[in-house]
Design a protein around this motif. Structure first.
Motif: not given
Length: 581
Positions: A27-45
Motif C-alpha cells: 500500500v506504500t507503493a500503491f496508495p490507492q489501495l487500503r490496508l486493514h492491518p489487524k485482519h491482513r486484508v487489502i481492498t480498493v478504497r
C-alpha cells in the motif's frame, strides 16, 4: 529438528513481521489501495455502494503478487493474506467478505485455491457470511495437471489469476452473481497448468526446503515449496516447454485449430531473460501443433518466494465462449500485478528486419597502400598467431575478469580470435586499411559487449589512419596505433594508467616509438617487454575507468584482463615477426 544447512539470506526485518511488512509495502507503493492491518486484508478504497458483485481472494503469503497485487478496478476488490504458505484464518476471511459486501451490494464471489486449509477456512467464512444474509459464492480452482488424479482434484497453481480477471471484468460490466459464478464453472473445465523448478525456495529464516542436483529439475513442483512428482534431467527451454505442453494439451484434449491463451508464471527466481525465451518457445510449439495462441501473459502471478522455475497455464478458448472470455481478458484493469495491456493484443506476425537501412554504411572502396606478397605472408602470419593465442587464453582471461566483471572476457576474446581465423582462411590481406576495417567489423559483430566496442572503435580508427598513408612503413603503423588509442580514449573515457587495456597498449606503443630508429629486432623485443610490464603493473593500479572502477579495491588483486589480452596478442605478433627476421 535442527538442520545443518545454512539459512538462505533474505532482506527482511524479522521472520515474525515479514508478512505485515510486506502488506505495508504494497500500500506504500500503491496508495490507492487500503490496508486493514489487524485482519491482513487489502481492498480498493470505496466510500459508497457500487451495486456490483465484489470479487475477493487470498491465501498464504510468499506468493506475491498473488493475491493483493491483483486488487484493482477490473480484477479483485480485496485480498486476504495468511502467513507464509499458510491459509488465512476464518475470521480474517469473514472480515474481508463483510467489508466488501458493505460497499458492493450485488454480492461477493470468493476465489480460492484447491488446498485443504483454504477450503476449510474460506469455506467456514462463506457459511458464516451466508448465515448473516450476505449473498456469497465460493469458487475453488484446481487446475494442476501433476496432481489432477488426487481424490479432491488438482491443486490451484496460478490459473486463479485468470479467474480474477474474468470475474473482475464481468463485475465492472454489471453482470450478477449467478452469471459470474456460472462463467467460473465453465472456465474451470478449460484450464490446465504444469511447471518445473530448478531450485527450491526457503521459508524466511530457514534453509532450502529440498535439494535438486545440478543436472536435474523437478516436474510438477507446487507453489508452497513442495517438490515435484518426478525428478528429470535438465533440458533446454524448448525441451522443457515441449514436455509441459505435451501433457497440458493431452489433459485439455486440444487439437489442431483450437484457440488458447497461455500464462507463464515465474515461480520467483527465474530471470526475465529465461521467461522471454520460454514465451517464444511456447509460441513456436503451438504453431507446430496448429493451435492458435491468442494471448500470452508472462510474469510473476503466483510465485513461491525465490524458487527458480515456472509454470505454463493454458486456457482453452472454446467455440461457445472463447470470444467472450478473450474480451474479458482484454478489458482494462488498474490492478498493478496484471502483466497485460494494449501491447498484449495483436497478431503474432511481428518478427522481421528491414534489410536495407544499413546498406549505405557498407565500405566499398579499396584504400591505402598495399603490401608485397612477402609482406602479406608475414601480416597473415602475425594475425593468425595473435588469434590462436587469444583462443588459447580463454580460461586465464575469464579468471582475471571474474573479480571485477562478469567473468566473460576470455569468452569474448576467444570469439574474436575464432572469427579472425575464419576471416584469414578466405580473406585477402593485401591492403592493411581494408584488413583493419574488416577486423573492426568482426569485433563489432562476433565479439560483442564492451570489449567488442572498444576493439571495433580502435581498429576502425587505425584503418582510417592507414587509408591516408602512401606507403606501409613503421611510421604508418605508429600513426595507426596512435589513432586507435585516441579513439578508445575518446569514446571509452579511459587513459593510460587507469587500469585498462590502454596500459599495455600505450606502454608497447611508447617502447616501439622510442626505439624505431634502432635495430628492428631490438625495437620489437623492447615493445614485447613493455607490453608485458604494462599488463603486470595493472595489478597494483587503481581502476579509474571501465567495469573495474565500479567495484571495491579488494576485488582487484590481479592484472586487468583487457590489458593482459593486449599483451597476449601483441607478444604473439612480435614473436612471429622475430621468427621471420
Amino acid at each position: 529438528m535442527s538442520s545443518n544447512k545454512p539459512v538462505t539470506k533474505k532482506l527482511i526485518n524479522t521472520v515474525e513481521s515479514c508478512v505485515d511488512d510486506n502488506l505495508r509495502g504494497i500500500v506504500t507503493a500503491f496508495p490507492q489501495l487500503r490496508l486493514h492491518p489487524k485482519h491482513r486484508v487489502i481492498t480498493v478504497r470505496t466510500k459508497t455502494d457500487t451495486g456490483r458483485v465484489a470479487v475477493i481472494s487470498g491465501g498464504g503469503s510468499g506468493h506475491e503478487p498473488f493475491a493483493a497485487g491483483f486488487v484493482g478496478a477490473g480484477m479483485l476488490d480485496g485480498a486476504v493474506a495468511g502467513g507464509i504458505f499458510a491459509s488465512p484464518p476464518t475470521g480474517n476471511v469473514l472480515y474481508a467478505i463483510s467489508h466488501l459486501h458493505k460497499y458492493n451490494s450485488g454480492g461477493v464471489i470468493v476465489i480460492l485455491g484447491n488446498y485443504t486449509g483454504d477450503r476449510l477456512n474460506f469455506g467456514k467464512a462463506v457459511e458464516k457470511a451466508r448465515i448473516n444474509g450476505i449473498k456469497v459464492e465460493p469458487v475453488i480452482i484446481g487446475e494442476d495437471v501433476a496432481s489432477s488424479n488426487n481424490k479432491t482434484g488438482g491443486r490451484g497453481i496460478c490459473a486463479e489469476v485468470y479467474i480474477y480477471k474474468l470475474c473482475g471484468a464481468m463485475s465492472v460490466k454489471g453482470y450478477d452473481l449467478t452469471t459470474i459464478y456460472k462463467m467460473t464453472t465453465d472456465v474451470s473445465k478449460c484450464l490446465a497448468t504444469l511447471g518445473v523448478c530448478l531450485s527450491a525456495c526457503s521459508l524466511p529464516g530457514q534453509p532450502p526446503l529440498f535439494e535438486i542436483a545440478q543436472d536435474e529439475m523437478e516436474l510438477g513442483a507446487g507453489v508452497h515449496g513442495e517438490a515435484g512428482i518426478a525428478k528429470m534431467k535438465m533440458g533446454t527451454s524448448k525441451e522443457v516447454v515441449g514436455l509441459l505442453l505435451d501433457k497440458i494439451i493431452a489433459h485439455l484434449r486440444l487439437v489442431a485449430g483450437d484457440r488458447v491463451t497461455a500464462m507463464v508464471n515465474n515461480l520467483g527466481g527465474t530471470s526475465i531473460l529465461e521467461m522471454n525465451i520460454i514465451s517464444a518457445d511456447i509460441k513456436e510449439y503451438l504453431d507446430r501443433k496448429q493451435i492458435k495462441l491468442e494471448r500470452l501473459y508472462s510474469g510473476h502471478m503466483k510465485s513461491s518466494l525465490e524458487m527458480h522455475g515456472f509454470n505454463i497455464s493454458v486456457l482453452h478458448l472454446t467455440k461457445e465462449n472463447g470470444d467472450f472470455w478473450l474480451g474479458l481478458l482484454d478489458a482494462p484493469t488498474t490492478a498493478p500485478g496484471w502483466p497485460a495491456g494494449e501491447f498484449s493484443v495483436g497478431h503474432h506476425d511481428n518478427i522481421g528486419d528491414d534489410e536495407n537501412v544499413l546498406q549505405s554504411f557498407t565500405r566499398k572502396a579499396t584504400v591505402g597502400p598495399s603490401l608485397s606478397k612477402q609482406q602479406q605472408d608475414i601480416f597473415r602470419g602475425c594475425l593468425k598467431s595473435a588469434a590462436e593465442e587469444l583462443v588459447q587464453s580463454e580460461v586465464l582471461l575469464n579468471r582475471l575478469d571474474s573479480g571485477c566483471g562478469d567473468g566473460d572476457c576470455g569468452i569474448t576474446i576467444k570469439k574474436f580470435g575464432q572469427a579472425v581465423l575464419e576471416y584469414l582462411s578466405r580473406g585477402a590481406v593485401e591492403y592493411p586499411s581494408n584488413v583493419l576495417w574488416q577486423l573492426s567489423e568482426i569485433a563489432e559483430t562476433d565479439m560483442g559487449g564492451t570489449s567488442g566496442g572498444i576493439y571495433s572503435l580502435g581498429l576502425s580508427a587505425a584503418s582510417q589512419s592507414f587509408a591516408s598513408e602512401r606507403a606501409v612503413t613503421p611510421a604508418a603503423w605508429l600513426a595507426a596505433w596512435e589513432s586507435s588509442m585516441a579513439a578508445i580514449t575518446k569514446y571509452g573515457g579511459a587513459e593510460p594508467g587507469d587500469r585498462t587495456m590502454l596500459d599495455s597498449l600505450h606502454a608497447a606503443y611508447e617502447a616501439f616509438r622510442q626505439n624505431q630508429g634502432v635495430d628492428l629486432k631490438q625495437a620489437l623485443l623492447k615493445t614485447s617487454e613493455a607490453a608485458e610490464k604494462g599488463a603486470k603493473e595493472t595489478a597494483s593500479r587503481i581502476a579509474r575507468a571501465g567495469r573495474a572502477s565500479y567495484v571495491a579495491k579488494e576485488y582487484l588483486q590481479d592484472e586487468d584482463a583487457g590489458a593482459r589480452a593486449v599483451a597476449i596478442w601483441l607478444k604473439a605478433v612480435i614473436k612471429y615477426m622475430l621468427s621471420k627476421i
